[in-house]
Design a protein around this motif. Structure first.
Motif, short mmCIF file in Angstrom:
data_model
loop_
_atom_site.label_atom_id
_atom_site.label_comp_id
_atom_site.label_asym_id
_atom_site.label_seq_id
_atom_site.Cartn_x
_atom_site.Cartn_y
_atom_site.Cartn_z
N GLY A 236 0.81 -1.22 0.00
CA GLY A 236 0.00 0.00 0.00
C GLY A 236 0.84 1.26 0.00
N ALA A 237 0.37 2.27 -0.72
CA ALA A 237 0.91 3.63 -0.66
C ALA A 237 2.43 3.65 -0.88
CB ALA A 237 0.52 4.27 0.66
N THR A 238 3.14 4.40 -0.04
CA THR A 238 4.61 4.53 -0.16
C THR A 238 5.20 4.38 1.24
OG1 THR A 238 4.52 6.88 0.30
CG2 THR A 238 4.39 6.23 -2.01
N ALA A 239 6.51 4.22 1.30
CA ALA A 239 7.17 4.08 2.61
C ALA A 239 6.87 5.30 3.49
CB ALA A 239 8.67 3.92 2.41
N GLN A 240 6.89 6.49 2.89
CA GLN A 240 6.65 7.71 3.68
C GLN A 240 5.24 7.71 4.26
OE1 GLN A 240 7.92 7.57 0.63
NE2 GLN A 240 9.65 8.96 0.40
N LEU A 241 4.26 7.34 3.42
CA LEU A 241 2.87 7.31 3.90
C LEU A 241 2.69 6.23 4.97
CD1 LEU A 241 1.15 7.88 0.47
CD2 LEU A 241 0.61 9.19 2.53
N ARG A 242 3.31 5.08 4.76
CA ARG A 242 3.17 3.98 5.74
C ARG A 242 3.79 4.36 7.08
NH1 ARG A 242 4.50 0.84 1.00
NH2 ARG A 242 6.63 0.55 1.71
N ASN A 243 4.80 5.22 7.05
CA ASN A 243 5.41 5.68 8.31
C ASN A 243 4.45 6.55 9.12
OD1 ASN A 243 7.80 4.38 7.91
ND2 ASN A 243 8.85 6.15 7.02
N MET A 244 3.52 7.19 8.45
CA MET A 244 2.54 8.06 9.13
C MET A 244 1.22 7.32 9.40
SD MET A 244 3.84 10.97 9.65
CE MET A 244 2.37 11.90 10.10
N ALA A 245 0.77 6.53 8.44
CA ALA A 245 -0.57 5.91 8.49
C ALA A 245 -0.67 4.95 9.68
CB ALA A 245 -0.83 5.16 7.19
N THR A 246 -1.84 4.95 10.31
CA THR A 246 -2.05 4.11 11.49
C THR A 246 -3.06 3.00 11.20
OG1 THR A 246 -3.88 5.50 12.23
CG2 THR A 246 -1.66 6.09 13.02
N THR A 247 -3.14 2.08 12.14
CA THR A 247 -4.05 0.94 11.99
C THR A 247 -5.51 1.42 11.89
OG1 THR A 247 -2.51 -0.34 13.32
CG2 THR A 247 -4.72 -1.26 13.03
N ALA A 248 -5.94 2.25 12.85
CA ALA A 248 -7.34 2.70 12.83
C ALA A 248 -7.61 3.62 11.65
CB ALA A 248 -7.68 3.41 14.14
N GLY A 249 -6.65 4.49 11.34
CA GLY A 249 -6.83 5.37 10.18
C GLY A 249 -7.00 4.58 8.90
N ASN A 250 -6.22 3.50 8.78
CA ASN A 250 -6.33 2.66 7.58
C ASN A 250 -7.71 2.00 7.52
OD1 ASN A 250 -5.91 0.82 5.46
ND2 ASN A 250 -3.73 0.71 5.90
N LEU A 251 -8.20 1.53 8.67
CA LEU A 251 -9.54 0.92 8.70
C LEU A 251 -10.60 1.90 8.20
CD1 LEU A 251 -9.52 -0.76 12.23
CD2 LEU A 251 -9.66 -1.98 10.05
N LEU A 252 -10.35 3.21 8.43
CA LEU A 252 -11.37 4.22 8.15
C LEU A 252 -11.01 5.10 6.96
CD1 LEU A 252 -12.21 5.16 11.83
CD2 LEU A 252 -13.59 3.82 10.25
N GLN A 253 -10.06 4.66 6.13
CA GLN A 253 -9.76 5.46 4.94
C GLN A 253 -10.98 5.45 4.02
OE1 GLN A 253 -7.24 3.80 1.66
NE2 GLN A 253 -6.52 2.40 3.26
N ARG A 254 -11.07 6.47 3.17
CA ARG A 254 -12.27 6.68 2.36
C ARG A 254 -12.04 6.27 0.91
NH1 ARG A 254 -15.43 10.33 4.96
NH2 ARG A 254 -17.10 9.24 3.88
N THR A 255 -13.13 6.13 0.20
CA THR A 255 -13.05 5.72 -1.20
C THR A 255 -12.26 6.74 -2.04
OG1 THR A 255 -14.30 5.10 -3.18
CG2 THR A 255 -15.24 6.87 -1.82
N ARG A 256 -11.65 6.26 -3.11
CA ARG A 256 -10.93 7.15 -4.02
C ARG A 256 -11.83 7.57 -5.19
NH1 ARG A 256 -6.75 8.32 -0.65
NH2 ARG A 256 -5.77 9.44 -2.38
#
Ligand code: FAD
Ligand code: SF4
Length: 333
Positions: free
Chosen positions: A104-124
């Motif tokens: 998913g995404a990029t290394a930089q985004l994965r360093n910021m993105a969290t478990t709960a935030g990922n569960l609640l990400q929105r449609t593209r």
């Protein structure tokens, strides 16, 4: 971007109490938690989300990844996607989750993105992200231009006449196959929701995406103990090799004994209105020989109810091949 109040609560209870004052926890919420911000801040810049209050949960003690007494895993809500993907226990026992996160995404985004935030990400869905366009998910009752418009990347399973948006997460597909449970602290106490019950299908109310109510803070996710002898694979098919969402993906967790499948968990990404577990394909496999022909039959079962739109019929065959290949990879690894 609009102005908002920024709040740093001292503990989860204070965070919940503030969030409980919101009118809704769904689209358009006036109070929002912010974790990595990689979904929410994007949507605020686009004026798709305009919360009056942001509750920063990054300093709450919710970032641990630790074993549970039953041999499973407890993943804190603010554990970063990169920390989770590289955690030794996840790499050893929940490889499908590590693979999904790293796709998913990029290394930089994965360093910021969290478990709960990922569960609640929105449609593209492009119309959802463009406030100049109507969109039932963003503004209920305005219509769904995607049905007659740009829908190549959108869903073919679980859609309704009001919304055909796809859930974009990779992590959630692996969590669906691993039968994760989401733990919530809310205004009325704590509760645990199996991931299969956490997301709502669009139906008549695509603006409601989950069972969350005002005040609900995801505190952690648990995974059951790993099944000994199971093989796991996450396979993601997309337009380019990195920094791209899935057109179709498959998470498989499968056990084979004496050449026959004894247990299978199969979930799909990129094609469903929510992370799409497929009991139909699992039932088609269990008790059968682990063969290419039976893998294909399971894939046919998973897509039996697919409803394609003008631009995304190709996803039916793509998803079938994705499942078939993922099963083959898992059983020959
Ligand atoms: C360019 C780009 C490419 C991407 N590519 C991919 C991809 O290929 N695959 C993929 O799966 N994802 C991809 N993503 C999405 C990314 O994984 C998500 O943005 C990220 O996981 C969200 O996590 P976050 O912590 O930043 O969430 P935030 O933006 O902080 O929050 C997201 C939502 O969750 C809510 N929230 C956060 N924590 C809690 C909590 N504890 N309790 C209740 N509510 C909470 C917030 O209020 C908000 O509504 C991409 C994102 C970008 C920007
Ligand atoms: S598919 Fe859903 S998110 Fe996209 S325009 Fe239609 S209602 Fe909005």
């Amino acid at each position: 971007m609009h102005t908002f109040e920024f709040i740093r609560p001292k503990d989860p209870a204070a965070a919940v109490a503030t969030a409980a004052q919101a009118k809704t926890a769904q689209q358009g919420a006036d109070v929002r938690f912010v974790a990595g911000g990689t979904t929410l801040i994007d949507l605020m810049k686009l004026n798709v989300e305009t919360p009056a209050r942001l509750i920063d949960i990054n300093r709450l003690p919710l970032d641990k990844i630790e074993a549970t007494p039953d041999g499973g895993l407890k993943i804190g809500a603010t554990a970063r996607n990169s920390d989770l993907a590289h955690h030794p226990t996840v790499q050893r026992d929940y490889a499908v989750l590590s693979q999904a996160l790293l796709s998913g995404a990029t290394a930089q985004l994965r360093n910021m993105a969290t478990t709960a935030g990922n569960l609640l990400q929105r449609t593209r869905c492009v119309y959802f992200r463009d406030t100049a366009m109507p969109c039932n998910k963003r503004e209920p009752g305005t219509g769904c231009p995607a049905i007659t418009g740009s829908n190549r990347t959108l869903a073919i399973l679980g859609t309704s006449e009001h919304c055909i948006a796809s859930n974009p997460s990779d992590m959630c597909v692996a969590m669906a196959a691993l039968e994760a449970t989401i733990h919530i602290q809310g205004a009325k106490g704590t509760r645990a929701v199996p991931i299969g019950d956490f997301y709502l299908l669009p139906g008549n109310t695509p603006d409601r995406e989950t069972v969350l109510e005002p005040g609900d803070l995801i505190t952690h996710v648990t995974l059951p103990p790993p099944r000994s002898g199971s093989k796991q694979v996450y396979l993601k098919l997309r337009d380019r090799a990195s920094y791209e969402f899935a057109l179709a993906s498959a998470a498989v967790v499968i056990t084979v004994a004496g050449g026959n499948v004894t247990r299978a968990r199969i979930a799909l990404g990129g094609v469903g209105a929510k992370p799409w577990r497929s009991p139909e394909s699992e039932a088609a496999l269990v008790g059968q020989a682990a063969s290419d022909a039976n893998f294909r039959k399971a894939a046919e079962a998973a897509l039996r109810d697919a409803k394609p739109q003008s631009e995304n019929r190709f996803k039916i065959e793509l998803a079938k091949r994705c499942i078939t290949h993922a099963l083959k990879m898992a059983t020959t690894a």
